[in-house]
Design a protein around this motif. Structure first.
Motif, PDB file in Angstrom:
ATOM      1  N   ALA A 109       0.828  -1.206   0.000  1.00  0.00           N
ATOM      2  CA  ALA A 109       0.000   0.000   0.000  1.00  0.00           C
ATOM      3  C   ALA A 109       0.860   1.253   0.000  1.00  0.00           C
ATOM      4  CB  ALA A 109      -0.933  -0.017   1.221  1.00  0.00           C
ATOM      5  N   PHE A 110       1.980   1.218   0.747  1.00  0.00           N
ATOM      6  CA  PHE A 110       2.846   2.389   0.854  1.00  0.00           C
ATOM      7  C   PHE A 110       3.498   2.721  -0.487  1.00  0.00           C
ATOM      8  CE2 PHE A 110       7.025   4.290   1.666  1.00  0.00           C
ATOM      9  CZ  PHE A 110       6.654   5.408   2.418  1.00  0.00           C
ATOM     10  N   PHE A 111       3.967   1.658  -1.178  1.00  0.00           N
ATOM     11  CA  PHE A 111       4.704   1.891  -2.425  1.00  0.00           C
ATOM     12  C   PHE A 111       3.789   1.836  -3.655  1.00  0.00           C
ATOM     13  CE2 PHE A 111       8.227   0.472   0.319  1.00  0.00           C
ATOM     14  CZ  PHE A 111       9.156   1.468   0.056  1.00  0.00           C
ATOM     15  N   GLY A 112       2.579   1.307  -3.457  1.00  0.00           N
ATOM     16  CA  GLY A 112       1.722   1.129  -4.622  1.00  0.00           C
ATOM     17  C   GLY A 112       2.172  -0.019  -5.488  1.00  0.00           C
ATOM     18  N   PHE A 113       2.776  -1.043  -4.881  1.00  0.00           N
ATOM     19  CA  PHE A 113       3.317  -2.181  -5.620  1.00  0.00           C
ATOM     20  C   PHE A 113       2.266  -3.268  -5.782  1.00  0.00           C
ATOM     21  CE2 PHE A 113       8.095  -1.583  -4.403  1.00  0.00           C
ATOM     22  CZ  PHE A 113       8.141  -0.498  -5.265  1.00  0.00           C
ATOM     23  N   ARG A 114       2.436  -4.032  -6.886  1.00  0.00           N
ATOM     24  CA  ARG A 114       1.646  -5.248  -7.060  1.00  0.00           C
ATOM     25  C   ARG A 114       2.285  -6.366  -6.237  1.00  0.00           C
ATOM     26  NH1 ARG A 114       1.835  -3.085 -12.283  1.00  0.00           N
ATOM     27  NH2 ARG A 114       3.575  -4.461 -12.819  1.00  0.00           N
ATOM     28  N   GLU A 115       1.632  -7.495  -6.156  1.00  0.00           N
ATOM     29  CA  GLU A 115       2.088  -8.606  -5.303  1.00  0.00           C
ATOM     30  C   GLU A 115       3.473  -9.092  -5.712  1.00  0.00           C
ATOM     31  OE1 GLU A 115       0.783 -13.170  -4.061  1.00  0.00           O
ATOM     32  OE2 GLU A 115      -0.627 -11.886  -5.153  1.00  0.00           O
ATOM     33  N   ALA A 116       3.741  -9.221  -7.015  1.00  0.00           N
ATOM     34  CA  ALA A 116       5.048  -9.714  -7.484  1.00  0.00           C
ATOM     35  C   ALA A 116       6.151  -8.721  -7.123  1.00  0.00           C
ATOM     36  CB  ALA A 116       5.009  -9.949  -8.987  1.00  0.00           C
ATOM     37  N   GLU A 117       5.845  -7.444  -7.220  1.00  0.00           N
ATOM     38  CA  GLU A 117       6.834  -6.417  -6.908  1.00  0.00           C
ATOM     39  C   GLU A 117       7.156  -6.388  -5.418  1.00  0.00           C
ATOM     40  OE1 GLU A 117       5.926  -3.068 -10.335  1.00  0.00           O
ATOM     41  OE2 GLU A 117       4.581  -3.189  -8.596  1.00  0.00           O
ATOM     42  N   VAL A 118       6.132  -6.630  -4.584  1.00  0.00           N
ATOM     43  CA  VAL A 118       6.347  -6.657  -3.133  1.00  0.00           C
ATOM     44  C   VAL A 118       7.213  -7.851  -2.757  1.00  0.00           C
ATOM     45  CG1 VAL A 118       5.221  -6.943  -0.890  1.00  0.00           C
ATOM     46  CG2 VAL A 118       4.247  -5.399  -2.589  1.00  0.00           C
ATOM     47  N   ARG A 119       7.030  -8.987  -3.442  1.00  0.00           N
ATOM     48  CA  ARG A 119       7.850 -10.166  -3.143  1.00  0.00           C
ATOM     49  C   ARG A 119       9.330  -9.875  -3.429  1.00  0.00           C
ATOM     50  NH1 ARG A 119       3.616 -13.262  -5.555  1.00  0.00           N
ATOM     51  NH2 ARG A 119       4.858 -13.479  -7.474  1.00  0.00           N
ATOM     52  N   VAL A 120       9.627  -9.184  -4.532  1.00  0.00           N
ATOM     53  CA  VAL A 120      11.015  -8.814  -4.855  1.00  0.00           C
ATOM     54  C   VAL A 120      11.572  -7.871  -3.803  1.00  0.00           C
ATOM     55  CG1 VAL A 120      12.494  -7.626  -6.517  1.00  0.00           C
ATOM     56  CG2 VAL A 120      10.683  -9.167  -7.330  1.00  0.00           C
ATOM     57  N   LEU A 121      10.764  -6.914  -3.352  1.00  0.00           N
ATOM     58  CA  LEU A 121      11.211  -5.975  -2.335  1.00  0.00           C
ATOM     59  C   LEU A 121      11.536  -6.691  -1.030  1.00  0.00           C
ATOM     60  CD1 LEU A 121      11.663  -3.095  -1.255  1.00  0.00           C
ATOM     61  CD2 LEU A 121       9.195  -2.982  -0.759  1.00  0.00           C
ATOM     62  N   ILE A 122      10.671  -7.613  -0.638  1.00  0.00           N
ATOM     63  CA  ILE A 122      10.898  -8.342   0.621  1.00  0.00           C
ATOM     64  C   ILE A 122      12.169  -9.185   0.521  1.00  0.00           C
ATOM     65  CG2 ILE A 122       9.982 -10.189   2.080  1.00  0.00           C
ATOM     66  CD1 ILE A 122       7.169  -9.084   1.468  1.00  0.00           C
ATOM     67  N   GLN A 123      12.364  -9.817  -0.649  1.00  0.00           N
ATOM     68  CA  GLN A 123      13.577 -10.619  -0.835  1.00  0.00           C
ATOM     69  C   GLN A 123      14.826  -9.750  -0.718  1.00  0.00           C
ATOM     70  OE1 GLN A 123      13.654 -12.775  -4.534  1.00  0.00           O
ATOM     71  NE2 GLN A 123      15.750 -13.544  -4.207  1.00  0.00           N
ATOM     72  N   ASP A 124      14.805  -8.542  -1.327  1.00  0.00           N
ATOM     73  CA  ASP A 124      15.942  -7.625  -1.243  1.00  0.00           C
ATOM     74  C   ASP A 124      16.195  -7.212   0.200  1.00  0.00           C
ATOM     75  OD1 ASP A 124      16.319  -7.741  -3.942  1.00  0.00           O
ATOM     76  OD2 ASP A 124      15.278  -5.849  -4.384  1.00  0.00           O
ATOM     77  N   MET A 125      15.128  -6.947   0.955  1.00  0.00           N
ATOM     78  CA  MET A 125      15.287  -6.521   2.359  1.00  0.00           C
ATOM     79  C   MET A 125      15.926  -7.625   3.186  1.00  0.00           C
ATOM     80  SD  MET A 125      11.942  -4.312   3.447  1.00  0.00           S
ATOM     81  CE  MET A 125      10.906  -5.787   3.490  1.00  0.00           C
ATOM     82  N   LEU A 126      15.435  -8.850   3.011  1.00  0.00           N
ATOM     83  CA  LEU A 126      15.948  -9.957   3.815  1.00  0.00           C
ATOM     84  C   LEU A 126      17.397 -10.278   3.479  1.00  0.00           C
ATOM     85  CD1 LEU A 126      12.798 -12.287   3.781  1.00  0.00           C
ATOM     86  CD2 LEU A 126      13.606 -10.814   5.645  1.00  0.00           C
ATOM     87  N   GLU A 127      17.787 -10.085   2.197  1.00  0.00           N
ATOM     88  CA  GLU A 127      19.163 -10.376   1.793  1.00  0.00           C
ATOM     89  C   GLU A 127      20.165  -9.401   2.410  1.00  0.00           C
ATOM     90  OE1 GLU A 127      19.199 -10.410  -2.416  1.00  0.00           O
ATOM     91  OE2 GLU A 127      18.450 -12.480  -2.586  1.00  0.00           O
TER      92      GLU A 127
END
Length: 487
Positions: A63-81
């Protein structure tokens, strides 16, 4: 000689340049550095959001970034890495590493370990980085070595090196890395000593022209390097050695004797006695560049001082281009620091380059073998370098403040090394002259110093000569060649 301070001041002139050899060691260090890494902008903003609102969910991020589900998954993966974020029950919060990396203002600084092999040259006094500029082998015995104030610490240099590397880390990165703010020190795993070396350090001596006027050692170049005050120990050692340098105690006698020899040149240049040296120096500097057509010009400072060096080189070069007036004869003052600098060696090299008959040194000596060895060690020829073509040792125990350079029939230079009234540092004042009478009388004076000696007083000479030939050539040059050469 208390009172030596940093210079140059608002108005000053270089009157001398000293050299000291500083012991140093070159080290190779295996170190771990922390290098700043770049993360995607979305990841950085997500970390800032998580710091402000611990426990956000994937839906909150979308909701904050206005991302779709696939885009949020990439963001979460980048954060965890990045290892800066932890996920618990579908909620995100900063890890201990993340809390350290994200500042209260939201700035993100992420560093990754990098192993490097670093090299650093440290002086063994301040244990600070120093240029890897080893003293010329021909000058090692000439340039005075700076004593080590803490020999125990110097002996333990290998254990001191890691701490010195950490302390001076930013200075090292600024020199060897493009962006020093991208690096942080972490640890030193291993250190090896590569080699020991003797590094020359030049210390300018300036004469302040404003009040209070006086000679001052200039340590500003050292003070401006690296961490503030990091070279204080080295500066203190240099200052202590400079303060041991004293002027001759017969400067007044030398001044009066010179007047008897040359007919009172100083008086005609506006200096009646040595008490007026400070005001005389100011008037000479205020007068600017002397007239090239003048037969006699005032100079101040040692032969490596700004005004004296320029005048001496210019006159020798100009006269040598017009004729071949023969060798240069040089009577030094009786001062232990005279001629023992890299600047002096450079001057002599320059002069010999335009003097086919070279330079003959008339070195004051007490005729002892110990003094003879000292003269050879400091000024004698070596396999790598020849400064003076000949050296004769007349026995002279007086007029230690007087320095004379003569090219018979050509020109003469005279300096009286007076004492600075405020600091006691030797303060040379003098003149250059092509006046026929002055050149003749100073030539006669030097010739008179050789009258009571013979060829056994030749300390060294050119390889193709015998002692007898070197002595006869010197005597022959100092007596008959008295014709005037106009400058």
């Amino acid at each position: 000689m208390s009172g030596l301070k940093d210079g140059p001041g608002p108005q000053s002139v270089l009157i001398d340049e000293l050299s000291f050899a500083v012991r140093a060691t070159k080290f190779r260090l295996a170190a771990t550095l922390m290098k700043r890494t770049i993360i995607p902008l979305a990841t950085e903003f997500a970390l800032r959001l998580i710091r402000l609102i611990p426990g956000v969910t994937a839906e909150d991020l979308a909701a904050f970034f206005g991302f779709r589900e696939a885009e949020v998954r990439v963001l979460i993966q980048d954060m965890l890495e990045t290892s800066l974020v932890l996920e618990r029950d579908g909620r995100f919060q900063l890890s201990a590493k993340g809390l350290e990396a994200v500042s209260p203002l939201g700035d993100v600084e992420l560093f990754a370990a990098e192993e490097v092999s670093a090299q650093m040259v440290l002086d063994l006094i301040a244990f600070a980085p120093i240029e890897e500029a080893e003293l010329d082998k021909a000058l090692i015995k000439c340039v005075p070595e700076l004593p080590l104030p803490d020999r125990q610490r110097a002996a333990n240099a290998l254990s001191e090196a890691p701490r010195a590397f950490e302390y001076h880390f930013q200075e090292w990165t600024q020199r060897f890395r493009k962006r020093s703010d991208d690096m942080r020190f972490r640890s030193v795993e291993d250190v090896q000593q590569i080699r020991s070396l003797s590094v020359p350090i030049a210390v300018p001596i300036n004469y302040r022209l404003d009040e209070p006027s006086g000679a001052e050692a200039d340590f500003s170049a050292l003070r401006q390097i690296g961490i503030p005050n990091s070279r204080n120990t080295l500066i203190a050692s240099l200052s202590a050695e400079i303060q041991r340098i004293g002027a001759s105690n017969d400067a007044d006698w030398s001044f009066k004797t010179l007047a008897d020899i040359d007919g009172g040149v100083f008086n005609r240049l506006g200096l009646d006695d040595l008490s007026g040296v400070p005001s005389w120096i100011r008037s000479v500097v205020a007068a600017g560049t002397p007239d090239n057509d003048a037969h006699t010009i005032p100079i101040l400072g040692s032969v490596v001082g700004e005004r004296t060096k320029v005048g001496l080189v210019e006159w020798v070069t100009r006269l040598a281009s017009r004729s071949n007036p023969g060798p240069l004869f040089w009577l030094p003052p009786q001062l232990d620091h005279w001629g023992r600098s890299v600047a002096f060696d450079s001057l002599v090299r320059e002069l010999r380059g335009v003097l086919p008959d070279g330079i003959t040194l008339l070195m004051r000596t007490d005729k002892s073998e110990l003094e003879r060895r000292r003269i050879v060690r400091h000024f004698g020829p070596s396999e790598e370098h020849i400064r003076f073509d000949r050296c004769l040792g007349p026995k002279i125990s007086t007029l230690g403040a007087l320095e004379i350079v003569v090219q018979p029939g050509s020109f003469a230079m005279a300096l009286v090394h007076s004492a600075d009234p405020r600091t006691g540092y030797p303060l040379p004042v003098g003149y250059l002259s092509t006046d026929a009478f002055v050149v003749k009388e100073l030539t006669y004076y030097l010739g008179g110093l050789l009258q009571d000696i013979d060829s056994s007083s030749v300390i060294w000479r050119r390889a193709a000569e015998s002692n007898e030939h070197a002595f006869d050539e010197s005597m022959g040059s100092l007596w008959p060649r008295l014709t005037k050469v106009s400058i």
